[in-house]
Scaffold this motif. Structure first.
Motif, PDB file in Angstrom:
ATOM      1  N   SER A 199     -23.918 -45.285   8.149  1.00 52.28           N
ATOM      2  CA  SER A 199     -23.869 -44.164   9.094  1.00 52.28           C
ATOM      3  C   SER A 199     -23.287 -44.596  10.440  1.00 52.28           C
ATOM      4  O   SER A 199     -22.545 -43.844  11.077  1.00 52.28           O
ATOM      5  CB  SER A 199     -25.265 -43.569   9.294  1.00 52.28           C
ATOM      6  N   ALA A 200     -23.631 -45.805  10.882  1.00 48.71           N
ATOM      7  CA  ALA A 200     -23.077 -46.319  12.135  1.00 48.71           C
ATOM      8  C   ALA A 200     -21.559 -46.443  12.029  1.00 48.71           C
ATOM      9  O   ALA A 200     -20.821 -46.054  12.950  1.00 48.71           O
ATOM     10  CB  ALA A 200     -23.694 -47.667  12.471  1.00 48.71           C
ATOM     11  N   LEU A 201     -21.074 -46.959  10.918  1.00 49.64           N
ATOM     12  CA  LEU A 201     -19.632 -47.105  10.710  1.00 49.64           C
ATOM     13  C   LEU A 201     -18.946 -45.743  10.611  1.00 49.64           C
ATOM     14  O   LEU A 201     -17.836 -45.550  11.122  1.00 49.64           O
ATOM     15  CB  LEU A 201     -19.370 -47.919   9.446  1.00 49.64           C
ATOM     16  N   PHE A 202     -19.623 -44.798   9.958  1.00 45.65           N
ATOM     17  CA  PHE A 202     -19.109 -43.434   9.865  1.00 45.65           C
ATOM     18  C   PHE A 202     -18.917 -42.852  11.269  1.00 45.65           C
ATOM     19  O   PHE A 202     -17.879 -42.253  11.580  1.00 45.65           O
ATOM     20  CB  PHE A 202     -20.075 -42.581   9.052  1.00 45.65           C
ATOM     21  N   ALA A 203     -19.931 -43.024  12.108  1.00 38.38           N
ATOM     22  CA  ALA A 203     -19.869 -42.520  13.487  1.00 38.38           C
ATOM     23  C   ALA A 203     -18.794 -43.243  14.290  1.00 38.38           C
ATOM     24  O   ALA A 203     -18.088 -42.633  15.101  1.00 38.38           O
ATOM     25  CB  ALA A 203     -21.230 -42.672  14.159  1.00 38.38           C
ATOM     26  N   MET A 204     -18.653 -44.550  14.081  1.00 31.76           N
ATOM     27  CA  MET A 204     -17.589 -45.304  14.764  1.00 31.76           C
ATOM     28  C   MET A 204     -16.223 -44.728  14.433  1.00 31.76           C
ATOM     29  O   MET A 204     -15.360 -44.579  15.310  1.00 31.76           O
ATOM     30  CB  MET A 204     -17.641 -46.770  14.343  1.00 31.76           C
ATOM     31  N   GLY A 205     -16.008 -44.411  13.166  1.00 33.61           N
ATOM     32  CA  GLY A 205     -14.726 -43.865  12.757  1.00 33.61           C
ATOM     33  C   GLY A 205     -14.404 -42.545  13.429  1.00 33.61           C
ATOM     34  O   GLY A 205     -13.242 -42.222  13.669  1.00 33.61           O
ATOM     35  N   ARG A 206     -15.435 -41.787  13.761  1.00 35.82           N
ATOM     36  CA  ARG A 206     -15.232 -40.495  14.414  1.00 35.82           C
ATOM     37  C   ARG A 206     -15.080 -40.601  15.930  1.00 35.82           C
ATOM     38  O   ARG A 206     -14.714 -39.635  16.584  1.00 35.82           O
ATOM     39  CB  ARG A 206     -16.421 -39.574  14.109  1.00 35.82           C
ATOM     40  N   SER A 207     -15.356 -41.759  16.466  1.00 30.61           N
ATOM     41  CA  SER A 207     -15.486 -41.897  17.915  1.00 30.61           C
ATOM     42  C   SER A 207     -14.169 -41.921  18.675  1.00 30.61           C
ATOM     43  O   SER A 207     -14.153 -41.751  19.892  1.00 30.61           O
ATOM     44  CB  SER A 207     -16.255 -43.173  18.246  1.00 30.61           C
ATOM     45  N   ALA A 208     -13.053 -42.174  17.982  1.00 31.83           N
ATOM     46  CA  ALA A 208     -11.749 -42.342  18.633  1.00 31.83           C
ATOM     47  C   ALA A 208     -11.784 -43.474  19.661  1.00 31.83           C
ATOM     48  O   ALA A 208     -11.047 -43.467  20.634  1.00 31.83           O
ATOM     49  CB  ALA A 208     -11.296 -41.033  19.302  1.00 31.83           C
ATOM     50  N   ASP A 209     -12.657 -44.447  19.425  1.00 28.19           N
ATOM     51  CA  ASP A 209     -12.850 -45.549  20.370  1.00 28.19           C
ATOM     52  C   ASP A 209     -12.665 -46.877  19.626  1.00 28.19           C
ATOM     53  O   ASP A 209     -13.478 -47.255  18.785  1.00 28.19           O
ATOM     54  CB  ASP A 209     -14.263 -45.481  20.969  1.00 28.19           C
ATOM     55  N   ARG A 210     -11.601 -47.599  19.992  1.00 29.07           N
ATOM     56  CA  ARG A 210     -11.282 -48.838  19.283  1.00 29.07           C
ATOM     57  C   ARG A 210     -12.134 -50.027  19.735  1.00 29.07           C
ATOM     58  O   ARG A 210     -11.917 -51.148  19.295  1.00 29.07           O
ATOM     59  CB  ARG A 210      -9.796 -49.158  19.456  1.00 29.07           C
ATOM     60  N   GLN A 211     -13.106 -49.767  20.583  1.00 27.57           N
ATOM     61  CA  GLN A 211     -14.012 -50.841  20.993  1.00 27.57           C
ATOM     62  C   GLN A 211     -14.824 -51.358  19.805  1.00 27.57           C
ATOM     63  O   GLN A 211     -15.397 -52.448  19.844  1.00 27.57           O
ATOM     64  CB  GLN A 211     -14.972 -50.353  22.066  1.00 27.57           C
ATOM     65  N   TRP A 212     -14.869 -50.560  18.722  1.00 23.95           N
ATOM     66  CA  TRP A 212     -15.676 -50.928  17.565  1.00 23.95           C
ATOM     67  C   TRP A 212     -14.916 -51.814  16.569  1.00 23.95           C
ATOM     68  O   TRP A 212     -15.448 -52.109  15.492  1.00 23.95           O
ATOM     69  CB  TRP A 212     -16.155 -49.667  16.838  1.00 23.95           C
ATOM     70  N   GLU A 213     -13.730 -52.259  16.917  1.00 22.73           N
ATOM     71  CA  GLU A 213     -12.905 -52.977  15.942  1.00 22.73           C
ATOM     72  C   GLU A 213     -13.592 -54.221  15.389  1.00 22.73           C
ATOM     73  O   GLU A 213     -13.546 -54.489  14.181  1.00 22.73           O
ATOM     74  CB  GLU A 213     -11.560 -53.363  16.554  1.00 22.73           C
ATOM     75  N   SER A 214     -14.235 -55.000  16.234  1.00 28.88           N
ATOM     76  CA  SER A 214     -14.844 -56.241  15.754  1.00 28.88           C
ATOM     77  C   SER A 214     -15.973 -55.962  14.772  1.00 28.88           C
ATOM     78  O   SER A 214     -16.114 -56.656  13.750  1.00 28.88           O
ATOM     79  CB  SER A 214     -15.360 -57.072  16.937  1.00 28.88           C
ATOM     80  N   GLN A 215     -16.789 -54.938  15.054  1.00 31.16           N
ATOM     81  CA  GLN A 215     -17.888 -54.603  14.139  1.00 31.16           C
ATOM     82  C   GLN A 215     -17.342 -54.126  12.789  1.00 31.16           C
ATOM     83  O   GLN A 215     -17.852 -54.501  11.727  1.00 31.16           O
ATOM     84  CB  GLN A 215     -18.779 -53.509  14.749  1.00 31.16           C
TER      85      GLN A 215
END
Length: 274
Positions: A199-215
């Motif tokens: 679910s966290a990854l799903f939300a990251m994908g929707r965020s339009a925020d590339r700060q999550w790339e490392s995770q």
């Protein structure tokens, strides 16, 4: 076709719905698209006589049909089915409205999110509200309406004792640019439960925020199939070109599970390139 002929044809649909000795014919499913008020009223009169399993299966079959042909519209039927006594029917009816962007749906979904006695329905309502957060971020619904959606989702996340509801809320909030959503995603990402990770990854994908790339990069090789699938989808959603080679390897790995390979292929289509 005359009104009389249409009415006679829908009488056949009703007869088939009430016939428990035979499967409901799939060619009748189209009769529920853009259903007339007259036919809907006829359906309402006998709806309670249809067994629960058939009602739930009908709505689920309509959802599958809509995925195959998005020119169909079951909105009027879905709004009626939202009042069904069976939680499975109500939750399926919410999903059947996934194409609708009518803001008038928002108060209905918020009511179901906050008041429905079934966690199954509340989870579906949370998912349904995600689309309207996306529209709010695009300024396609009023800011006050967006704020109302976000406040109700955040309150539900903080007060619900059901993790399925909380995870669907988190996924819906993935579209939101509110600062507190980032901390919710970060907290979910730290959970050991693979369902929270997904679910966290799903939300990251929707965020339009590339700060999550490392995770996302780390999770592409997670041992859990669902987590890997959500990681590769998120890489495509955020167009993380640095992960192109990793996605190619996933897509071409014949020992990888099918869902991960398909998600990798879709993500590569988002990235483009040779």
């Amino acid at each position: 076709m005359s009104n009389l002929e249409a009415k006679q044809n829908f009488d056949e649909v009703i007869t088939a719905l009430l016939d428990n000795n035979h499967p409901f014919p799939s060619h009748f499913l189209h009769a529920f698209s853009d259903i007339s008020s007259e036919n809907l009223n006829s359906l309402k009169k006998i709806w309670g006589k249809i067994n629960n399993q058939r009602r739930a299966s009908l709505v689920a079959d309509l959802e599958s049909l809509l995925e195959a042909d998005t020119l169909l519209s079951f909105d009027d039927f879905s709004l009626f089915a939202l009042n069904d006594e069976d939680p499975a029917v109500r939750s399926n009816a919410i999903r059947l409205l996934w194409e609708s962007e009518d803001p008038h749906l928002v108060p209905i979904l918020i009511h179901l999110l906050c008041q429905d006695p079934s966690d199954l329905v509340r989870a579906a309502a949370a998912s349904g509200l995600g689309k309207f957060i996306y529209l709010g971020e695009l300024d396609e619904i009023p800011p006050l309406l967006l704020k109302e959606i976000e406040e109700n989702l955040l309150n539900t996340f903080n007060t619900s004792g059901n993790q399925e509801v909380q995870r669907r809320v988190l996924e819906a909030l993935g579209y939101s640019s509110r600062e507190e959503v980032k901390s919710l995603i970060e907290k979910a990402f730290q959970e050991k439960d693979p369902r929270w990770l997904a679910s966290a990854l799903f939300a990251m994908g929707r965020s339009a925020d590339r700060q999550w790339e490392s995770q996302i990069s780390i999770m592409i090789n997670h041992r859990n199939d669902e987590v890997r699938a959500e990681a590769v989808r998120a890489a495509g959603e955020l167009e993380l070109v640095n992960l192109r080679q990793a996605l190619i390897e996933k897509a071409t790995d014949m020992e990888e599970v099918w869902d991960v390979r398909v998600a990798s292929i879709w993500s590569l289509s988002q990235l483009g390139g040779e």
